[in-house]
Design a protein around this motif. Structure first.
Motif, PDB file in Angstrom:
ATOM      1  N   GLY A  59       0.797  -1.219   0.000  1.00  0.00           N
ATOM      2  CA  GLY A  59       0.000   0.000   0.000  1.00  0.00           C
ATOM      3  C   GLY A  59       0.832   1.274   0.000  1.00  0.00           C
ATOM      4  N   GLU A  60       1.843   1.307   0.854  1.00  0.00           N
ATOM      5  CA  GLU A  60       2.688   2.494   0.925  1.00  0.00           C
ATOM      6  C   GLU A  60       3.419   2.716  -0.397  1.00  0.00           C
ATOM      7  OE1 GLU A  60       2.842  -0.160   3.056  1.00  0.00           O
ATOM      8  OE2 GLU A  60       3.277   0.526   5.102  1.00  0.00           O
ATOM      9  N   ARG A  92       2.548   1.662  -3.370  1.00  0.00           N
ATOM     10  CA  ARG A  92       1.615   2.077  -4.433  1.00  0.00           C
ATOM     11  C   ARG A  92       1.360   3.578  -4.387  1.00  0.00           C
ATOM     12  NH1 ARG A  92      -1.034  -2.764  -3.283  1.00  0.00           N
ATOM     13  NH2 ARG A  92      -2.530  -1.729  -1.923  1.00  0.00           N
ATOM     14  N   LEU A  93       1.161   4.115  -3.187  1.00  0.00           N
ATOM     15  CA  LEU A  93       0.911   5.552  -3.063  1.00  0.00           C
ATOM     16  C   LEU A  93       2.119   6.350  -3.544  1.00  0.00           C
ATOM     17  CD1 LEU A  93      -0.769   7.989  -2.139  1.00  0.00           C
ATOM     18  CD2 LEU A  93       0.223   7.682   0.131  1.00  0.00           C
ATOM     19  N   ALA A 103       2.631   6.275  -7.313  1.00  0.00           N
ATOM     20  CA  ALA A 103       1.688   7.112  -8.051  1.00  0.00           C
ATOM     21  C   ALA A 103       2.087   8.592  -8.036  1.00  0.00           C
ATOM     22  CB  ALA A 103       0.282   6.956  -7.460  1.00  0.00           C
ATOM     23  N   MET A 104       2.954   8.969  -7.117  1.00  0.00           N
ATOM     24  CA  MET A 104       3.336  10.372  -6.964  1.00  0.00           C
ATOM     25  C   MET A 104       4.495  10.799  -7.850  1.00  0.00           C
ATOM     26  SD  MET A 104       3.134  10.494  -2.796  1.00  0.00           S
ATOM     27  CE  MET A 104       3.720  12.170  -2.677  1.00  0.00           C
ATOM     28  N   VAL A 123       6.786  11.875   2.584  1.00  0.00           N
ATOM     29  CA  VAL A 123       5.561  11.148   2.903  1.00  0.00           C
ATOM     30  C   VAL A 123       5.824  10.349   4.176  1.00  0.00           C
ATOM     31  CG1 VAL A 123       3.819   9.536   2.072  1.00  0.00           C
ATOM     32  CG2 VAL A 123       5.080  10.960   0.430  1.00  0.00           C
ATOM     33  N   LEU A 172      -3.862  12.442   5.118  1.00  0.00           N
ATOM     34  CA  LEU A 172      -4.736  11.292   4.925  1.00  0.00           C
ATOM     35  C   LEU A 172      -4.759  10.466   6.207  1.00  0.00           C
ATOM     36  CD1 LEU A 172      -3.205  10.318   1.479  1.00  0.00           C
ATOM     37  CD2 LEU A 172      -5.433  11.419   1.838  1.00  0.00           C
ATOM     38  N   THR A 215      -5.163   7.012   5.795  1.00  0.00           N
ATOM     39  CA  THR A 215      -4.768   5.682   5.332  1.00  0.00           C
ATOM     40  C   THR A 215      -3.892   5.831   4.099  1.00  0.00           C
ATOM     41  OG1 THR A 215      -6.658   5.471   3.843  1.00  0.00           O
ATOM     42  CG2 THR A 215      -6.951   4.642   6.105  1.00  0.00           C
ATOM     43  N   TRP A 216      -3.196   4.749   3.757  1.00  0.00           N
ATOM     44  CA  TRP A 216      -2.377   4.738   2.549  1.00  0.00           C
ATOM     45  C   TRP A 216      -3.242   4.592   1.303  1.00  0.00           C
ATOM     46  CZ3 TRP A 216       2.530   6.241   2.764  1.00  0.00           C
ATOM     47  CH2 TRP A 216       3.175   6.193   4.002  1.00  0.00           C
ATOM     48  N   ASP A 217      -4.540   4.292   1.468  1.00  0.00           N
ATOM     49  CA  ASP A 217      -5.427   4.188   0.304  1.00  0.00           C
ATOM     50  C   ASP A 217      -6.292   5.450   0.146  1.00  0.00           C
ATOM     51  OD1 ASP A 217      -7.163   3.752   2.408  1.00  0.00           O
ATOM     52  OD2 ASP A 217      -8.029   1.925   1.594  1.00  0.00           O
ATOM     53  N   LEU A 218      -5.758   6.581   0.621  1.00  0.00           N
ATOM     54  CA  LEU A 218      -6.258   7.923   0.312  1.00  0.00           C
ATOM     55  C   LEU A 218      -7.548   8.333   1.014  1.00  0.00           C
ATOM     56  CD1 LEU A 218      -5.481   7.991  -3.517  1.00  0.00           C
ATOM     57  CD2 LEU A 218      -4.021   8.680  -1.620  1.00  0.00           C
TER      58      LEU A 218
END
Length: 193
Positions: free
Chosen positions: A28-29, A31-32, A35-36, A141, A170, A172-175
């Motif tokens: 999860g971390e 992926r975030l 994406a940045m 982050v 945020l 969570t790591w899923d925004l």
């Protein structure tokens, strides 16, 4: 943590190796952060532990350097994620430029409650050193649990004191958005001074 519980590192390494072997989602971390940034971004994994986040980001094509104070965790990162630069260093005095790595980082990521494991006297120093490693438009982050001795308001004040600006908060790591009244986790995206 090393002083308080000498067996913690071995337990932590095996915990995440077991979770990975069971097929649990541990990305999860990564992926975030992925994406940045564009491909081949420079990423510093600050408090990298056994390399779970930095290793995944490297596998996705990024130029990753991982840093952790614990040599046992760094050894696990080297074993599990070869080909990445893993360094045993203290984040409070980190100076990769002095070590011959002058290129700044597009993102510095500090996941996994790293900030809550720090000696409280070093928190501002760590934030200052992480900010110093960012490219001019870079982002820091940070993710950690609320109620672990470093509350979000104190963290936000410390970040502001070293010139880091808030870009996004945020829970969570899923925004999912951060709610100061009910969130049990903080993911802060901060911008370089």
């Amino acid at each position: 943590m090393i002083e308080q519980n000498p067996g913690h590192s071995a337990w932590y390494i095996e915990r995440f190796r077991t979770m990975a072997a069971e097929g649990q989602d541990l990305d999860g971390e990564a992926r975030l952060v992925d994406a940045m940034v564009p491909r081949r971004a420079r990423i510093l994994d600050a408090g990298c532990g056994p390399g779970r986040v930095g290793g995944r980001l490297a596998a996705l094509g990024h130029d990753v350097v991982g840093v952790d104070l614990d040599p046992e965790l760094i050894a696990a990162a080297e074993a599990d994620h070869p080909g990445v630069v893993w360094l045993t260093r203290d984040l409070a005095v980190l100076d990769l430029v002095a070590e011959g790595m002058p290129e700044p980082f597009d993102v510095v990521v500090s996941a996994g409650n790293v900030m809550t494991f720090l000696d409280p006297a070093t928190r501002v120093d760590v934030l200052r050193r992480l900010a110093a490693h960012l490219a001019p438009d870079g982002r820091l982050v940070v993710g950690f649990g609320v109620g672990r001795g470093y509350e979000p308001d104190a963290f936000r004040a410390d970040a502001a004191s070293v010139g880091l600006g808030e870009e996004l908060l945020l829970s969570t790591w899923d925004l999912r958005p951060f709610d100061p009244a009910s969130s049990t986790f903080l993911v802060a995206v901060l911008v370089s001074p």
